[in-house]
Design an enzyme around this catalytic site. Structure first.
Site, PDB file in Angstrom:
ATOM      1  N   ARG A 238       6.838   8.899  -1.815  1.00  0.00           N
ATOM      2  CA  ARG A 238       8.153   8.257  -1.803  1.00  0.00           C
ATOM      3  C   ARG A 238       9.088   8.990  -0.842  1.00  0.00           C
ATOM      4  O   ARG A 238       9.008  10.215  -0.678  1.00  0.00           O
ATOM      5  CB  ARG A 238       8.736   8.309  -3.212  1.00  0.00           C
ATOM      6  CG  ARG A 238      10.076   7.605  -3.426  1.00  0.00           C
ATOM      7  CD  ARG A 238       9.926   6.124  -3.370  1.00  0.00           C
ATOM      8  NE  ARG A 238      11.073   5.438  -4.003  1.00  0.00           N
ATOM      9  CZ  ARG A 238      11.398   4.181  -3.746  1.00  0.00           C
ATOM     10  NH1 ARG A 238      10.689   3.489  -2.877  1.00  0.00           N
ATOM     11  NH2 ARG A 238      12.405   3.613  -4.360  1.00  0.00           N
TER      12      ARG A 238
ATOM     13  N   THR B  15       8.258  -4.733   1.079  1.00  0.00           N
ATOM     14  CA  THR B  15       7.214  -4.011   0.363  1.00  0.00           C
ATOM     15  C   THR B  15       5.892  -4.745   0.525  1.00  0.00           C
ATOM     16  O   THR B  15       5.862  -5.957   0.694  1.00  0.00           O
ATOM     17  CB  THR B  15       7.569  -3.894  -1.133  1.00  0.00           C
ATOM     18  OG1 THR B  15       8.864  -3.310  -1.271  1.00  0.00           O
ATOM     19  CG2 THR B  15       6.569  -3.036  -1.892  1.00  0.00           C
TER      20      THR B  15
ATOM     21  N   GLU C  99      15.478   3.211   2.248  1.00  0.00           N
ATOM     22  CA  GLU C  99      15.100   3.515   0.861  1.00  0.00           C
ATOM     23  C   GLU C  99      16.206   4.168   0.041  1.00  0.00           C
ATOM     24  O   GLU C  99      16.211   4.084  -1.186  1.00  0.00           O
ATOM     25  CB  GLU C  99      13.866   4.422   0.860  1.00  0.00           C
ATOM     26  CG  GLU C  99      12.960   4.179  -0.314  1.00  0.00           C
ATOM     27  CD  GLU C  99      12.332   2.800  -0.248  1.00  0.00           C
ATOM     28  OE1 GLU C  99      12.563   2.024  -1.198  1.00  0.00           O
ATOM     29  OE2 GLU C  99      11.630   2.492   0.716  1.00  0.00           O
TER      30      GLU C  99
ATOM     31  N   SER D 235      11.863   3.682  -8.187  1.00  0.00           N
ATOM     32  CA  SER D 235      11.180   2.508  -7.645  1.00  0.00           C
ATOM     33  C   SER D 235      10.685   1.630  -8.786  1.00  0.00           C
ATOM     34  O   SER D 235      10.608   2.068  -9.943  1.00  0.00           O
ATOM     35  CB  SER D 235       9.984   2.960  -6.789  1.00  0.00           C
ATOM     36  OG  SER D 235       9.188   1.864  -6.407  1.00  0.00           O
ATOM     37  N   SER D 236      10.351   0.383  -8.446  1.00  0.00           N
ATOM     38  CA  SER D 236       9.698  -0.524  -9.391  1.00  0.00           C
ATOM     39  C   SER D 236       8.229  -0.729  -9.038  1.00  0.00           C
ATOM     40  O   SER D 236       7.543  -1.496  -9.723  1.00  0.00           O
ATOM     41  CB  SER D 236      10.407  -1.879  -9.385  1.00  0.00           C
ATOM     42  OG  SER D 236      11.742  -1.745  -9.781  1.00  0.00           O
TER      43      SER D 236
ATOM     44  N   GLY E 278       7.659  -6.958  -4.317  1.00  0.00           N
ATOM     45  CA  GLY E 278       8.601  -7.853  -4.984  1.00  0.00           C
ATOM     46  C   GLY E 278       9.818  -7.211  -5.595  1.00  0.00           C
ATOM     47  O   GLY E 278      10.443  -7.809  -6.470  1.00  0.00           O
ATOM     48  N   GLY E 279      10.181  -5.981  -5.189  1.00  0.00           N
ATOM     49  CA  GLY E 279      11.387  -5.368  -5.726  1.00  0.00           C
ATOM     50  C   GLY E 279      11.291  -5.142  -7.222  1.00  0.00           C
ATOM     51  O   GLY E 279      10.231  -4.852  -7.770  1.00  0.00           O
TER      52      GLY E 279
END
EC number: 2.3.2.2
Length: 582
Positions: free
Chosen positions: A114, A401, A439, A466-467, A488-489
């Site tokens: 990340r 993403t 980000e 994050s998801s 997809g967020g």
């Protein structure tokens, strides 16, 4: 016919054939950008030895050829990611970050690549002069939103441990493609047409747009010699060639030199970047073991909470429809409520992962679900093993993403979700040929909420929440069963949970599971995918007290299922990805 062509050509032959055809295969596979939820179902893909499911045919083919050459799942992942940087630049690339989940037959490993906030970052980073949070795109566009990229170091770290082919060999497909060019797909052209900010960056404008300001047309051969040079540097010097030297200097200059919204990243920030190996988050569902990435991702914790709550009802008996969506949405409300309060970078916040995924706690949360009536807004719970927590607001939505699922001939698997956050990231393109992430807008813009410090606020050296939920499933014999993930967020959590229910409860093949209508709740309205049969479930859910909204839900699920006869794969028909193998 397309599958036969892929199987009959080498990677470079496939690329050349696609260029000569003017992108005919890509045009056949890509959905219309004007109707992101509409799609033509793709055929089921099968293979006997290995498989790649990825977001673009060229990227998937590069990975397949690496596997055919005897490469590992990690080798293929390197090749896929670098080609995606070229053909799907709006979604991921070496200017961003990623999470990788890897199964080697005995051990589940998760690597955190990340992005990180620069050392100069402060909690007030996204507050305006009036002390209020900035408008989203005022924060995104420019250097202020760029985090220190992690993808290159992640790829190298994984390759050193699990790679079988030489580093230079797994980089070569993308380097050659960058030199020779690829044809612009309808999806990329459509997204460029809709994009409002990218051509304000002179480097991006020269690369993606014609002189008249219009996006380069579908079928145009797009070459990127600057990126080819960058990849040659990485092939020679490894990740150090990215985090120091000319490429690093280019990144810093791009970030700090933005004319209206500069950032504060330094060469020292890049040199200091490290990949973190973290404990896999694993939990039971029915007879399966579901594993994935823990904090700073909220994805797997939330997915396991949803599954743990669903475990208290017979989902197999419900089948797709309003009754099943009622349970999925109610479970989602409870999971997203906990996510908002407890999840953030574990280096800065004591995240009670053990308590949030505790079976007893999830059983108590499931007891809050009324089969006949929606609970509306859910409140966070009080999980066991909790020490301290801070309040945490939701991060921004990740439109930029991608995801890949890979299984190699030895049964090793990679599930990797990779991102530059918003579509086309910070709308900054380096002279080295790649886009930079935005980000840092995944942090909460506010620093205090309800009088409490926000868990996911900006801090120096911190990784934004994050998801992303790359997932690997093992069967009751601890053998590989499925590899799943999606872009997809914040909707990623619901996309992955839906697919897992489809695979594990409804015993669907991966293509059908991926193409199921998307439905769920993020602790607000129950969201049904517009333009699909899910719209027909609206009345039934409203009868149970749900506030229902029909929205576009452009998932990009990639799933591989291990069966006695071999591998079966699916690539979400909403996008242009494919699943192919040997």
């Amino acid at each position: 016919m397309a599958v036969q062509l892929w199987r009959g050509l080498g990677a470079l032959g496939f690329i050349a054939a696609l260029a000569v055809s003017g992108g005919a295969l890509s045009q056949t596979l890509a959905p219309s950008p004007e109707a992101p939820t509409g799609r033509t179902a793709k055929p089921i893909s099968s293979a006997t030895r290995d498989m790649v499911a990825a977001a673009n045919p060229l990227a998937a083919q590069a990975g397949r050829e690496i596997l055919a050459a005897g490469g590992s799942a990690v080798d293929a992942a390197v090749a896929v990611q670098l080609v995606l940087n070229l053909v799907e630049p709006q979604s991921s690339g070496i200017g961003g970050g990623a999470f990788m989940v890897l199964w080697d037959g005995t051990t589940m490993t998760t690597l955190d690549g990340r992005e990180i906030a620069p050392a100069a970052a402060k909690p007030e980073r996204f507050l305006g002069a009036d002390g209020k949070p900035m408008k989203f795109y005022d924060a995104v566009i420019g250097g202020r939103s760029v985090g220190v990229p992690g993808t290159v170091r992640l790829l190298e770290t994984a390759h050193k441990r699990w790679g079988k082919l030489p580093w230079r060999q797994v980089i070569e497909p993308a380097a050659t493609l960058a030199e020779n060019g690829f044809t612009i797909s309808p999806r990329l052209n459509g997204l460029l047409t809709q994009e409002k900010y990218l051509q304000n960056d002179p480097v991006a404008r020269a690369y993606f747009y014609d002189a008249d300001g219009k996006p380069k047309a579908v079928g145009t051969v797009l070459k990127n010699p600057a990126f080819a040079k960058t990849l040659r540097t990485l092939a020679e010097k490894g990740a150090d060639g990215f985090y120091s030297g000319e490429i690093a200097e280019d990144i810093v200059a791009s970030v700090t030199g933005h004319p209206t919204n500069p950032g504060d990243m330094t060469l020292d920030d890049l040199k200091a970047y490290k990949v973190e190996e973290r404990p896999a988050v694993c939990g039971p569902y029915r007879t399966f073991k579901v594993c994935g990435m823990g904090p700073p991702s909220s994805g797997q914790v939330a997915v396991q909470q949803i599954l743990g709550i669903l475990q208290e009802t017979d989902m197999a008996a419900l089948k797709p429809g309003p009754d099943a969506v009622h349970w999925i949405a109610e479970a989602g409300r409870l999971a997203y409520a906990d996510r908002a309060l407890y999840l953030a970078d574990p280096a800065f916040v004591n995240v009670p992962v053990k308590g949030l995924t505790d079976p007893g706690y999830l059983k108590s949360r499931a007891a809050l679900v009324d089969p006949a009536k929606s609970m509306g807004k859910a409140k966070p719970g009080e999980p066991p093993f909790q020490k301290t927590y801070l309040w945490g607001a939701s991060e921004g939505i990740e439109f930029g993403t991608s995801h890949m699922s890979i299984v190699d001939r030895n049964g090793n698997a990679v599930s990797m979700t990779t991102t530059i956050e918003d579509g086309f990231g910070a709308r900054l393109m380096t002279k080295s040929g790649f886009l930079l992430n935005n980000e840092l807008t995944d942090f909460s813009f506010a620093t205090v909420e309800d009088g409490k410090p926000v868990a996911n606020r900006v801090e120096a050296g911190k990784r934004p929440r994050s998801s992303m939920a790359p997932t690997i499933v093992l069967d009751e014999g601890n053998k590989l069963y499925a590899v799943v993930g999606s872009p997809g967020g914040s909707l990623i959590i619901n996309y992955v949970a839906k697919t897992l229910v489809g695979l594990l409860d409804w015993k669907l093949d991966p293509q059908v599971a991926a193409d199921l209508p998307n439905a769920g709740s993020r602790n607000g309205p129950t969201e049904l995918e517009a333009g699909t049969e899910a719209a027909e479930w609206k009345a039934g859910l409203e009868a149970k007290g749900h506030e229902v909204k029909l929205i576009d839900q452009n998932s990009g699920i990639h799933a591989i299922l291990v069966t006695p006869a071999g591998l079966v794969g699916g690539a979400d028909s909403r996008r242009e990805g494919v699943a192919i193998g040997n």
